[in-house]
Design an enzyme around this catalytic site. Sequence first.
Site, PDB file in Angstrom:
ATOM      1  CG  ASP A 102       7.138  -1.462  -3.274  1.00 52.07           C
ATOM      2  OD1 ASP A 102       6.752  -2.019  -2.442  1.00 52.07           O
ATOM      3  OD2 ASP A 102       7.752  -0.258  -4.053  1.00 52.07           O
ATOM      4  CD  GLU A 154       4.058  -6.406  -0.655  1.00 47.28           C
ATOM      5  OE1 GLU A 154       4.099  -5.758   0.293  1.00 47.28           O
ATOM      6  OE2 GLU A 154       2.188  -5.923  -1.534  1.00 47.28           O
ATOM      7  CG  ASP A 208       5.137  -4.784   3.150  1.00 47.54           C
ATOM      8  OD1 ASP A 208       5.753  -4.360   2.446  1.00 47.54           O
ATOM      9  OD2 ASP A 208       3.825  -4.700   3.522  1.00 47.54           O
ATOM     10  CB  ILE A 249       8.142  -0.229   0.272  1.00 45.36           C
ATOM     11  CG1 ILE A 249       9.582   0.341   0.141  1.00 45.36           C
ATOM     12  CG2 ILE A 249       6.906   1.166   1.035  1.00 45.36           C
ATOM     13  CD1 ILE A 249       9.325   1.331  -0.958  1.00 45.36           C
ATOM     14  CG  ASP A 250       3.147  -2.304   5.155  1.00 49.26           C
ATOM     15  OD1 ASP A 250       1.993  -2.660   4.923  1.00 49.26           O
ATOM     16  OD2 ASP A 250       2.659  -1.738   6.615  1.00 49.26           O
ATOM     17  CB  THR A 268       3.509   0.872  -1.870  1.00 52.93           C
ATOM     18  OG1 THR A 268       4.302  -0.673  -1.385  1.00 52.93           O
ATOM     19  CG2 THR A 268       4.016   0.824  -3.736  1.00 52.93           C
ATOM     20  CG  ASP A 272       0.150  -5.926   5.037  1.00 51.91           C
ATOM     21  OD1 ASP A 272       1.028  -4.707   4.086  1.00 51.91           O
ATOM     22  OD2 ASP A 272      -0.407  -6.232   3.718  1.00 51.91           O
TER      23      ASP A 272
HETATM   24  N1  A3P Z   1      -8.489  -2.847  -0.588  1.00 52.62           N
HETATM   25  C1  A3P Z   1      -7.767  -3.519   0.733  1.00 52.62           C
HETATM   26  N2  A3P Z   1      -7.754  -3.589   1.985  1.00 52.62           N
HETATM   27  C2  A3P Z   1      -6.909  -3.845   3.364  1.00 52.62           C
HETATM   28  N3  A3P Z   1      -5.896  -3.252   3.132  1.00 52.62           N
HETATM   29  C3  A3P Z   1      -5.788  -3.489   1.724  1.00 52.62           C
HETATM   30  C4  A3P Z   1      -5.813  -3.458   0.263  1.00 52.62           C
HETATM   31  N4  A3P Z   1      -5.268  -2.684  -0.395  1.00 52.62           N
HETATM   32  C5  A3P Z   1      -4.410  -3.609  -0.046  1.00 52.62           C
HETATM   33  N5  A3P Z   1      -3.843  -3.572   1.193  1.00 52.62           N
HETATM   34  C6  A3P Z   1      -2.249  -3.239   1.787  1.00 52.62           C
HETATM   35  O1  A3P Z   1      -2.978  -2.323   3.111  1.00 52.62           O
HETATM   36  C7  A3P Z   1      -1.662  -1.831   3.085  1.00 52.62           C
HETATM   37  C8  A3P Z   1      -1.349  -0.667   3.118  1.00 52.62           C
HETATM   38  O2  A3P Z   1      -1.757  -0.800   5.442  1.00 52.62           O
HETATM   39  P1  A3P Z   1      -2.115   0.702   5.307  1.00 52.62           P
HETATM   40  O3  A3P Z   1      -3.540   0.546   4.225  1.00 52.62           O
HETATM   41  O4  A3P Z   1      -1.844   0.228   6.915  1.00 52.62           O
HETATM   42  O5  A3P Z   1      -1.223   2.436   4.136  1.00 52.62           O
HETATM   43  C9  A3P Z   1      -0.689  -2.374   2.008  1.00 52.62           C
HETATM   44  O6  A3P Z   1       0.794  -2.634   2.182  1.00 52.62           O
HETATM   45  P2  A3P Z   1       1.389  -2.554   0.778  1.00 52.62           P
HETATM   46  O7  A3P Z   1       1.829  -1.408   0.677  1.00 52.62           O
HETATM   47  O8  A3P Z   1       2.729  -3.135   1.414  1.00 52.62           O
HETATM   48  O9  A3P Z   1       1.714  -3.609  -0.520  1.00 52.62           O
HETATM   49  C10 A3P Z   1      -1.470  -3.951   1.430  1.00 52.62           C
HETATM   50  O10 A3P Z   1      -1.117  -5.164   2.091  1.00 52.62           O
HETATM   51 MG    MG Z   2       2.209  -4.221   2.858  1.00 58.13          MG
HETATM   52 MG    MG Z   3       4.707  -3.601   0.664  1.00 54.88          MG
HETATM   53 MG    MG Z   4       2.406  -4.153  -1.733  1.00 59.22          MG
END
Ligand code: A3P
Ligand code: MG
Ligand code: MG
Ligand code: MG
Length: 390
Positions: A88, A113, A176, A178-179, A181, A327
């Site tokens: 990340d 991020e 982002d 890494i979206d 993670t 995101d």
């Molecule tokens: N409780 C929550 N509710 C909704 N989204 C959340 C969450 N906790 C983390 N996320 C977000 O969900 C993203 C991942 O998306 P998805 O659910 O579509 O895989 C995460 O991005 P990161 O991995 O960049 O932190 C984070 O920003």
């Molecule tokens: Mg993300």
């Molecule tokens: Mg991320």
């Molecule tokens: Mg994150």
Amino acid sequence: MAMMLSSGSINLLTRSVFYSKPNIEAKPVFSLLLKGRTVASSMSYAKELAAAKKAASLAARLCQKVQKGLLQSDVQSKSDKSPVTVADYGSQVLVSFVLKRELPFESFSLVAEEDSGDLRKQEGQETLQRITKIVNDTLDSDGAYNEFPLSEEDVLNAIDSGKSEGGSRGRHWVLDPIDGTKGFMRGDQYAIALALLDQGKVVLGVLSCPNLPLASIASSDRHAHDKVGCLFSAQVGWGTYMQSLDGAPPVKVHVSATENPEEASFFESYEAAHSLHDLSSSIADILGVKAPPVRIDSQAKYGALSRGDGAIYLRFPHKGYREKIWDHAAGCIVVTEAGGVVTDAAGIPLDFSKGRYLDLATGIIVTNKKLMPALLKAVRESLEAKASAL
Ligand SMILES: Nc1ncnc2c1ncn2[C@@H]1O[C@H](COP(=O)(O)O)[C@@H](OP(=O)(O)O)[C@H]1O
Ligand SMILES: [Mg+2]
Ligand SMILES: [Mg+2]
Ligand SMILES: [Mg+2]
């Protein structure tokens, strides 16, 4: 039963009503350019788009390298308990570095991020060394830039260049690094998501999805998913294109054209903590969707939707969660330029001009223009039923 999309393999034991091919029109970019389009405003983002594609591709290379040999020591927990890895941070450094080198005469504002707070502490020193090494190794393997090796201070500063607050004036990159993670750590889907805001509007977006199959994830052909690594790119007024991360020419993509919910499949987060799976199921039932949900991490969902692998994306976070612009910014333009619609649960388009957070009514929904009215109705009915059950 839901389908979970993991890298390279898709559980096809569940019933599926997917199409067998991605919704791709194999038309080279230049033939579209020759059609004499005169979208002056979008023409002006061509060099930014090229820089964004380069940055997201290089960051993908770093992420792929790290994902193959991810060690427990590479993963840290942030103050909000969410995970962050050396990849990340490394991805954020590379994207910031490449954008600044490729666009040296433009003012630079980045809303990203990650921040360097934990890496500046004593216990972050080993991680900082790992990040610096992997960033320099990636730059070295690319060979395009000769200013490296970057020092640890350069790395910290590059990460902190992402502290911008964005907003409705001027240009701001939104990243982002890494979206998804959690998907990245599982070896599943993730995306490097980069967009550009101009006067509060998303004008270009790039999604680099190293583990997403080039063929439709809806394909039932076992071997269709062997080739992975997709780069989606979109510029306002110019449509959405997809190419392989290894550099094949881009092809234009379109969202699914289906008007029939019975033929539609829907995407949602793999992580139940990120989205209310029960609510999505009740919406899908009311709408008449027959297929089980397809659960995928990250904005790879927007990419897959933009080429018609599925027709709907439903995201309903638990109460109190605030969505961040990184995101959704890149994913939003990738789907919109492919003919789709992205709104909150009340049907209002997402507003990226309000700073680092999106200010919206419960949930984000995505589909094509024909299905949107029925989807909005189903969402409203489900939310009302949920409220009256409380
Ligand atoms: N409780 C929550 N509710 C909704 N989204 C959340 C969450 N906790 C983390 N996320 C977000 O969900 C993203 C991942 O998306 P998805 O659910 O579509 O895989 C995460 O991005 P990161 O991995 O960049 O932190 C984070 O920003
Ligand atoms: Mg993300
Ligand atoms: Mg991320
Ligand atoms: Mg994150």
